[in-house]
Design a protein around this motif. Structure first.
Motif, PDB file in Angstrom:
ATOM      1  N   LYS A  87       0.817  -1.209   0.000  1.00  8.62           N
ATOM      2  CA  LYS A  87       0.000   0.000   0.000  1.00  8.62           C
ATOM      3  C   LYS A  87       0.856   1.266   0.000  1.00  8.62           C
ATOM      4  CE  LYS A  87      -4.073  -2.019   0.498  1.00  8.62           C
ATOM      5  NZ  LYS A  87      -5.142  -1.871  -0.505  1.00  8.62           N
ATOM      6  N   PRO A  88       0.399   2.309  -0.682  1.00  7.96           N
ATOM      7  CA  PRO A  88       1.072   3.607  -0.572  1.00  7.96           C
ATOM      8  C   PRO A  88       0.658   4.317   0.714  1.00  7.96           C
ATOM      9  CG  PRO A  88      -0.785   3.773  -2.084  1.00  7.96           C
ATOM     10  CD  PRO A  88      -0.710   2.329  -1.656  1.00  7.96           C
ATOM     11  N   ALA A  89       1.559   5.101   1.268  1.00 11.78           N
ATOM     12  CA  ALA A  89       1.273   5.885   2.459  1.00 11.78           C
ATOM     13  C   ALA A  89       2.064   7.191   2.390  1.00 11.78           C
ATOM     14  CB  ALA A  89       1.635   5.111   3.726  1.00 11.78           C
ATOM     15  N   VAL A  90       1.698   8.132   3.241  1.00 13.74           N
ATOM     16  CA  VAL A  90       2.387   9.419   3.284  1.00 13.74           C
ATOM     17  C   VAL A  90       2.848   9.705   4.703  1.00 13.74           C
ATOM     18  CG1 VAL A  90       1.136  10.432   1.342  1.00 13.74           C
ATOM     19  CG2 VAL A  90       0.219  10.674   3.652  1.00 13.74           C
ATOM     20  N   ALA A  91       3.895  10.498   4.830  1.00 15.89           N
ATOM     21  CA  ALA A  91       4.356  11.008   6.124  1.00 15.89           C
ATOM     22  C   ALA A  91       4.935  12.391   5.872  1.00 15.89           C
ATOM     23  CB  ALA A  91       5.394  10.084   6.751  1.00 15.89           C
ATOM     24  N   VAL A  92       4.849  13.268   6.880  1.00 16.00           N
ATOM     25  CA  VAL A  92       5.267  14.651   6.659  1.00 16.00           C
ATOM     26  C   VAL A  92       6.077  15.180   7.837  1.00 16.00           C
ATOM     27  CG1 VAL A  92       3.003  15.466   7.503  1.00 16.00           C
ATOM     28  CG2 VAL A  92       4.475  17.003   6.179  1.00 16.00           C
ATOM     29  N   LEU A  93       7.263  15.689   7.519  1.00 16.13           N
ATOM     30  CA  LEU A  93       8.046  16.429   8.501  1.00 16.13           C
ATOM     31  C   LEU A  93       7.587  17.877   8.446  1.00 16.13           C
ATOM     32  CD1 LEU A  93      11.714  15.115   7.995  1.00 16.13           C
ATOM     33  CD2 LEU A  93       9.984  14.307   9.609  1.00 16.13           C
ATOM     34  N   LEU A  94       6.830  18.288   9.456  1.00 17.50           N
ATOM     35  CA  LEU A  94       6.378  19.673   9.545  1.00 17.50           C
ATOM     36  C   LEU A  94       7.484  20.489  10.189  1.00 17.50           C
ATOM     37  CD1 LEU A  94       4.110  21.809   9.248  1.00 17.50           C
ATOM     38  CD2 LEU A  94       3.411  21.180  11.586  1.00 17.50           C
ATOM     39  N   GLN A  95       7.956  21.499   9.462  1.00 14.32           N
ATOM     40  CA  GLN A  95       9.060  22.331   9.946  1.00 14.32           C
ATOM     41  C   GLN A  95       8.560  23.758  10.181  1.00 14.32           C
ATOM     42  OE1 GLN A  95      12.347  23.376   7.210  1.00 14.32           O
ATOM     43  NE2 GLN A  95      13.722  22.560   8.758  1.00 14.32           N
ATOM     44  N   SER A  96       8.797  24.266  11.372  1.00 10.19           N
ATOM     45  CA  SER A  96       8.383  25.624  11.702  1.00 10.19           C
ATOM     46  C   SER A  96       9.302  26.633  11.022  1.00 10.19           C
ATOM     47  CB  SER A  96       8.420  25.830  13.223  1.00 10.19           C
ATOM     48  OG  SER A  96       9.755  25.727  13.699  1.00 10.19           O
ATOM     49  N   GLY A 122       0.090   8.556   7.337  1.00 11.58           N
ATOM     50  CA  GLY A 122      -0.780   7.395   7.329  1.00 11.58           C
ATOM     51  C   GLY A 122      -1.199   6.997   5.930  1.00 11.58           C
ATOM     52  N   HIS A 123      -2.346   6.363   5.833  1.00 10.54           N
ATOM     53  CA  HIS A 123      -2.816   5.765   4.589  1.00 10.54           C
ATOM     54  C   HIS A 123      -3.411   6.819   3.645  1.00 10.54           C
ATOM     55  CE1 HIS A 123      -6.482   6.213   6.961  1.00 10.54           C
ATOM     56  NE2 HIS A 123      -7.162   6.122   5.835  1.00 10.54           N
ATOM     57  N   MET A 124      -3.691   6.377   2.437  1.00 12.23           N
ATOM     58  CA  MET A 124      -4.343   7.216   1.438  1.00 12.23           C
ATOM     59  C   MET A 124      -5.837   6.915   1.417  1.00 12.23           C
ATOM     60  SD  MET A 124      -1.740   8.820  -0.057  1.00 12.23           S
ATOM     61  CE  MET A 124      -2.624   9.467  -1.488  1.00 12.23           C
ATOM     62  N   GLU A 125      -6.662   7.952   1.390  1.00 16.87           N
ATOM     63  CA  GLU A 125      -8.097   7.786   1.216  1.00 16.87           C
ATOM     64  C   GLU A 125      -8.423   7.793  -0.282  1.00 16.87           C
ATOM     65  OE1 GLU A 125     -10.313   7.127   3.347  1.00 16.87           O
ATOM     66  OE2 GLU A 125      -9.650   7.837   5.332  1.00 16.87           O
ATOM     67  N   PRO A 126      -9.507   7.111  -0.683  1.00 17.06           N
ATOM     68  CA  PRO A 126      -9.880   7.108  -2.108  1.00 17.06           C
ATOM     69  C   PRO A 126     -10.041   8.521  -2.655  1.00 17.06           C
ATOM     70  CG  PRO A 126     -11.164   5.480  -0.906  1.00 17.06           C
ATOM     71  CD  PRO A 126     -10.409   6.268   0.119  1.00 17.06           C
ATOM     72  N   GLY A 127      -9.451   8.755  -3.820  1.00 20.25           N
ATOM     73  CA  GLY A 127      -9.590  10.035  -4.502  1.00 20.25           C
ATOM     74  C   GLY A 127      -8.630  11.116  -4.069  1.00 20.25           C
ATOM     75  N   GLU A 128      -7.819  10.864  -3.024  1.00 24.18           N
ATOM     76  CA  GLU A 128      -6.893  11.880  -2.542  1.00 24.18           C
ATOM     77  C   GLU A 128      -5.636  11.963  -3.389  1.00 24.18           C
ATOM     78  OE1 GLU A 128      -7.286  12.420   2.269  1.00 24.18           O
ATOM     79  OE2 GLU A 128      -6.148  10.704   1.541  1.00 24.18           O
ATOM     80  N   THR A 129      -5.049  13.144  -3.430  1.00 24.66           N
ATOM     81  CA  THR A 129      -3.681  13.293  -3.915  1.00 24.66           C
ATOM     82  C   THR A 129      -2.749  13.098  -2.726  1.00 24.66           C
ATOM     83  OG1 THR A 129      -3.583  15.671  -3.461  1.00 24.66           O
ATOM     84  CG2 THR A 129      -4.470  14.994  -5.614  1.00 24.66           C
ATOM     85  N   LEU A 130      -1.449  12.992  -2.994  1.00 29.94           N
ATOM     86  CA  LEU A 130      -0.491  12.837  -1.905  1.00 29.94           C
ATOM     87  C   LEU A 130      -0.544  14.030  -0.953  1.00 29.94           C
ATOM     88  CD1 LEU A 130       2.560  11.446  -3.924  1.00 29.94           C
ATOM     89  CD2 LEU A 130       1.100  10.158  -2.347  1.00 29.94           C
ATOM     90  N   LYS A 131      -0.626  15.236  -1.498  1.00 28.63           N
ATOM     91  CA  LYS A 131      -0.653  16.430  -0.655  1.00 28.63           C
ATOM     92  C   LYS A 131      -1.927  16.495   0.170  1.00 28.63           C
ATOM     93  CE  LYS A 131       2.432  19.405  -3.375  1.00 28.63           C
ATOM     94  NZ  LYS A 131       2.559  20.679  -4.123  1.00 28.63           N
ATOM     95  N   GLN A 132      -3.057  16.122  -0.433  1.00 22.38           N
ATOM     96  CA  GLN A 132      -4.308  16.118   0.316  1.00 22.38           C
ATOM     97  C   GLN A 132      -4.253  15.119   1.463  1.00 22.38           C
ATOM     98  OE1 GLN A 132      -7.010  15.264  -2.901  1.00 22.38           O
ATOM     99  NE2 GLN A 132      -7.373  17.428  -3.369  1.00 22.38           N
ATOM    100  N   ALA A 133      -3.627  13.975   1.215  1.00 26.46           N
ATOM    101  CA  ALA A 133      -3.518  12.949   2.256  1.00 26.46           C
ATOM    102  C   ALA A 133      -2.658  13.425   3.420  1.00 26.46           C
ATOM    103  CB  ALA A 133      -2.955  11.666   1.665  1.00 26.46           C
ATOM    104  N   LEU A 134      -1.527  14.049   3.128  1.00 27.88           N
ATOM    105  CA  LEU A 134      -0.645  14.480   4.219  1.00 27.88           C
ATOM    106  C   LEU A 134      -1.280  15.618   5.019  1.00 27.88           C
ATOM    107  CD1 LEU A 134       1.215  17.318   3.794  1.00 27.88           C
ATOM    108  CD2 LEU A 134       2.176  15.939   1.969  1.00 27.88           C
TER     109      LEU A 134
END
Length: 302
Positions: A87-96, A122-134
């Motif tokens: 499965k594809p998944a996303v993770a994001v390093l949020l930098q201030s 986490g996981h991808m929801e149906p219809g999301e882009t990578l940016k929308q998922a993160l």
């Protein structure tokens, strides 16, 4: 097939084949080492990976369980896991804006990677882009809500993640390719911290780490033993009985990434940094703090 990882020899979806659950991604791409460069495309709920010298770094830990599965191991993997695929998944390093990066600790009751420090994702929801998922995962896990336009988002790399992370603990039950992103906010760490609301169903702690701490972490070996760890601490927000408590946690918990196990296969050091998170932090150091670059912002660990 949706929500799956596909492999191809080029950037075209035509002729691409789904990556089987039990197959190591790097091995399937013809890589005998632990890292390669890959191009990627997310379209129609499929993450397509293909060899590309100009692509991003794709890595997995040296002990990737799927690389070492035997025929008898594969026979013993339940069919519902095999049919799940990778499965594809996303993770994001949020930098201030002042250079701090947000890490969170997965709650002890989580079925996968409990007590492990990771960035939101986490996981991808149906219809999301990578940016929308993160952005969704960031909001769901931390209460911090952003638009795509309010963050400067870039790709850090791709990580092959398997749970359990070593075969001595058990056969694989989850297999993902995680697309790690860097999201640079316009707000400083203090402002972001004031809006932080941890999702108690998934997380039980968070910490903002600075450049000096990140460099210390990425220079450690996977078991946190090659470098002497000074008695230093990170400031963390911990959920205790539903209330936020500020605590000083030892930096040593972020220095180890691979689990140590007992003779009967029980994990001995649940609280640690995930291998994928360390990989992402390494890419951040290379991207954001090249040799001779900006100085570290103050604070973080002491």
């Amino acid at each position: 097939m949706t929500g799956r990882v596909f492999l191809s020899s080029s950037s075209h979806l035509e002729g691409a084949a789904p990556l089987s659950f039990e197959k190591c991604c790097l091995t399937a791409m013809g890589c005998s080492g632990h890292q390669t460069n890959a191009g990627f495309l997310y379209k129609n709920e499929r993450l397509l990976l293909y060899p590309s010298y100009e692509g991003v770094r794709l890595m997995h830990p040296p002990g990737c369980p799927c690389r070492f599965l035997t025929t008898s191991d594969i026979v013993n993997i339940p069919e519902n896991n095999l049919s799940r695929g990778v499965k594809p998944a996303v993770a994001v390093l949020l930098q201030s804006s002042d250079g701090y990066v947000l890490l969170t600790r997965r709650a002890q009751h989580m079925r996968t990677f409990p007590c492990v420090w990771v960035p939101p994702g986490g996981h991808m929801e149906p219809g999301e882009t990578l940016k929308q998922a993160l952005l969704r995962e960031l909001s769901e896990e931390t209460g911090l809500t952003f638009s795509e336009e309010s963050l400067e988002i870039s790709t850090l790399g791709l990580w092959e993640s398997v749970f359990p992370p070593v075969l001595s603990i058990g056969l694989p039950v989850r297999h993902h390719i995680v697309v790690y992103h860097l999201a640079q906010a316009k707000e400083d760490q203090q402002t972001l911290q004031e809006g932080l609301i941890l999702n108690k169903d998934e997380l039980d702690a968070s910490a903002w780490v600075d450049h000096a701490t990140i460099v210390e972490v990425v220079q450690s070996d996977d078991f946190g033993q090659s470098r002497p760890v000074p008695q230093r601490y990170i400031k963390a927000t911990v959920l205790e009985n539903g209330q936020k408590v500020e605590k000083n946690l030892p930096l040593s918990i972020l220095m180890s990434t691979m689990p140590r196990t007992s003779e009967d296969g029980q994990e001995l050091n649940q609280e640690r940094l995930s291998t994928g998170t360390k990989f992402a932090l390494e890419q951040l150091v290379k991207k954001d703090f090249p040799p001779g670059g900006a100085k570290s912002p103050p604070g973080g660990a002491w």
